[in-house]
Motif scaffolding. Structure first.
Motif, PDB file in Angstrom:
ATOM      1  N   MET A   1       0.821  -1.191   0.000  1.00  0.00           N
ATOM      2  CA  MET A   1       0.000   0.000   0.000  1.00  0.00           C
ATOM      3  C   MET A   1       0.868   1.259   0.000  1.00  0.00           C
ATOM      4  N   GLU A   2       1.958   1.230   0.752  1.00  0.00           N
ATOM      5  CA  GLU A   2       2.848   2.379   0.811  1.00  0.00           C
ATOM      6  C   GLU A   2       3.500   2.626  -0.546  1.00  0.00           C
ATOM      7  N   ASP A   3       3.780   1.566  -1.297  1.00  0.00           N
ATOM      8  CA  ASP A   3       4.359   1.715  -2.626  1.00  0.00           C
ATOM      9  C   ASP A   3       3.417   2.482  -3.553  1.00  0.00           C
ATOM     10  N   GLN A   4       2.111   2.218  -3.451  1.00  0.00           N
ATOM     11  CA  GLN A   4       1.137   2.915  -4.273  1.00  0.00           C
ATOM     12  C   GLN A   4       1.096   4.398  -3.919  1.00  0.00           C
ATOM     13  N   SER A   5       1.196   4.688  -2.642  1.00  0.00           N
ATOM     14  CA  SER A   5       1.187   6.076  -2.194  1.00  0.00           C
ATOM     15  C   SER A   5       2.413   6.820  -2.736  1.00  0.00           C
ATOM     16  N   GLU A   6       3.564   6.181  -2.674  1.00  0.00           N
ATOM     17  CA  GLU A   6       4.782   6.793  -3.195  1.00  0.00           C
ATOM     18  C   GLU A   6       4.709   6.958  -4.706  1.00  0.00           C
ATOM     19  N   LEU A   7       4.144   5.963  -5.383  1.00  0.00           N
ATOM     20  CA  LEU A   7       3.976   6.041  -6.832  1.00  0.00           C
ATOM     21  C   LEU A   7       3.044   7.190  -7.202  1.00  0.00           C
ATOM     22  N   PHE A   8       1.933   7.309  -6.484  1.00  0.00           N
ATOM     23  CA  PHE A   8       0.992   8.390  -6.737  1.00  0.00           C
ATOM     24  C   PHE A   8       1.668   9.739  -6.524  1.00  0.00           C
ATOM     25  N   LYS A   9       2.443   9.859  -5.477  1.00  0.00           N
ATOM     26  CA  LYS A   9       3.142  11.112  -5.194  1.00  0.00           C
ATOM     27  C   LYS A   9       4.131  11.445  -6.314  1.00  0.00           C
ATOM     28  N   ALA A  10       4.871  10.450  -6.784  1.00  0.00           N
ATOM     29  CA  ALA A  10       5.835  10.661  -7.857  1.00  0.00           C
ATOM     30  C   ALA A  10       5.135  11.067  -9.156  1.00  0.00           C
ATOM     31  N   VAL A  11       4.035  10.406  -9.475  1.00  0.00           N
ATOM     32  CA  VAL A  11       3.287  10.736 -10.688  1.00  0.00           C
ATOM     33  C   VAL A  11       2.726  12.152 -10.593  1.00  0.00           C
ATOM     34  N   SER A  12       2.247  12.531  -9.422  1.00  0.00           N
ATOM     35  CA  SER A  12       1.725  13.885  -9.223  1.00  0.00           C
ATOM     36  C   SER A  12       2.817  14.937  -9.428  1.00  0.00           C
ATOM     37  N   GLU A  13       4.007  14.652  -8.936  1.00  0.00           N
ATOM     38  CA  GLU A  13       5.118  15.585  -9.117  1.00  0.00           C
ATOM     39  C   GLU A  13       5.503  15.698 -10.582  1.00  0.00           C
ATOM     40  N   ILE A  14       5.497  14.574 -11.293  1.00  0.00           N
ATOM     41  CA  ILE A  14       5.807  14.586 -12.727  1.00  0.00           C
ATOM     42  C   ILE A  14       4.762  15.396 -13.481  1.00  0.00           C
ATOM     43  N   ARG A  15       3.486  15.183 -13.138  1.00  0.00           N
ATOM     44  CA  ARG A  15       2.404  15.939 -13.779  1.00  0.00           C
ATOM     45  C   ARG A  15       2.609  17.438 -13.580  1.00  0.00           C
ATOM     46  N   ASP A  16       2.945  17.846 -12.358  1.00  0.00           N
ATOM     47  CA  ASP A  16       3.149  19.265 -12.072  1.00  0.00           C
ATOM     48  C   ASP A  16       4.317  19.835 -12.871  1.00  0.00           C
ATOM     49  N   LEU A  17       5.381  19.059 -13.019  1.00  0.00           N
ATOM     50  CA  LEU A  17       6.527  19.511 -13.806  1.00  0.00           C
ATOM     51  C   LEU A  17       6.177  19.647 -15.289  1.00  0.00           C
ATOM     52  N   VAL A  18       5.424  18.691 -15.803  1.00  0.00           N
ATOM     53  CA  VAL A  18       5.009  18.755 -17.205  1.00  0.00           C
ATOM     54  C   VAL A  18       4.128  19.975 -17.437  1.00  0.00           C
ATOM     55  N   ARG A  19       3.213  20.241 -16.518  1.00  0.00           N
ATOM     56  CA  ARG A  19       2.367  21.433 -16.642  1.00  0.00           C
ATOM     57  C   ARG A  19       3.209  22.698 -16.659  1.00  0.00           C
TER      58      ARG A  19
END
Length: 112
Positions: A1-19
């Motif tokens: 479960m913690e891996d999913q949370s970290e993955l979600f956080k990483a994807v969110s950061e990538i999305r923000d950088l792309v924006r």
């Protein structure tokens, strides 16, 4: 479960950088719509704050409560945004049809 949370956080950061990287291209593409948006909002802080909350997750009543904008002003603003094709969906839960950065209205510091 913690891996999913970290993955979600990483994807969110990538999305923000792309924006952030895409913002100049988005601004150029949407320049006409952004100019219309600025004209409709004018120098009103309340209208600008209301626009920034128009993501489709809030009703007009919720937007009014968060920004203290007059009911008639918000209703008129939503109507005019719709007329200029700046909203998607219906006006009950207004969603801006274009992307704008959080600081889009900075410098507009007066109110009606």
């Amino acid at each position: 479960m913690e891996d999913q949370s970290e993955l979600f956080k990483a994807v969110s950061e990538i999305r923000d950088l792309v924006r952030l990287m895409a913002e100049p291209a988005i601004a150029a593409r949407d320049q006409k719509f952004r100019d219309q948006l600025r004209q409709l909002v004018g120098n009103s802080k309340r209208k600008a704050s209301s626009i920034l909350l128009m993501d489709g997750s809030r009703t007009q009543t919720e937007i009014r409560n968060e920004t203290a904008i007059n009911q008639g002003d918000l209703s008129t603003l939503v109507k005019r945004l719709s007329e200029h094709k700046l909203l998607s969906g219906d006006g009950k839960r207004p969603k801006l049809a274009i992307s704008i950065p959080a600081n889009f209205f900075e410098g507009d510091d007066t109110d009606e």
